[in-house]
Scaffold this motif. Sequence first.
Motif: not given
Length: 190
Positions: A34, A87, A135-136, A139-141
């Motif tokens: 990533l 990201p 990033l969360k 990237m929908d993490l």
Amino acid sequence: MLTEKSKKLRSLINCSIFAAVTAILAQIEIPLPLIPISGQTLAVGIAATVLGSRHGAIAMFVYAAIGAIGLPVFTGFSGGPQVLVGPSGGYIFGFIAAAYFTGLVLEKTKFTIPMAFIANIVGMVVTLIFGTIQLKIVMDLNWNAAIAAGVYPFIAVGLIKAFLASLIGITVRRRLLQAKLITASHKEVA
């Protein structure tokens, strides 16, 4: 004796030089799924250690701004606003805050290699926080996945870069002070 205009011009030149150094070191990268590991954070630490909080942050703002307008200064010779909203964009925004806080720790303590190492670790943590949050979101993490991708891979190499930034930054700072190319902090150590 330097005039106020001369001092401002010298500061602007120093900030521009460190923005350029960051662009160059950004091209040294180790690809990861990533977010790649790059030389950018090393440059951020060196800039903050040499220039201090205000000018270190300005240098990183200039770096982010020239990348935002499309110049290929980010990792992998990329540029443009899409990088800043992607990201890895949080890390780039984090560079500005990291440079500020790294320099601030040094200004509040002493410009020594051990203190610079601590200050650069603070900067690393700030960068990782900014980067992981974006990033969360992008990237929908979940938080565990975001931390696994956005923090863990960077800890060991971040500590190495914090040490190198401290060593290089303090050495360069001392030489620039001797040459009167930067101004000493009130807590400067000879």
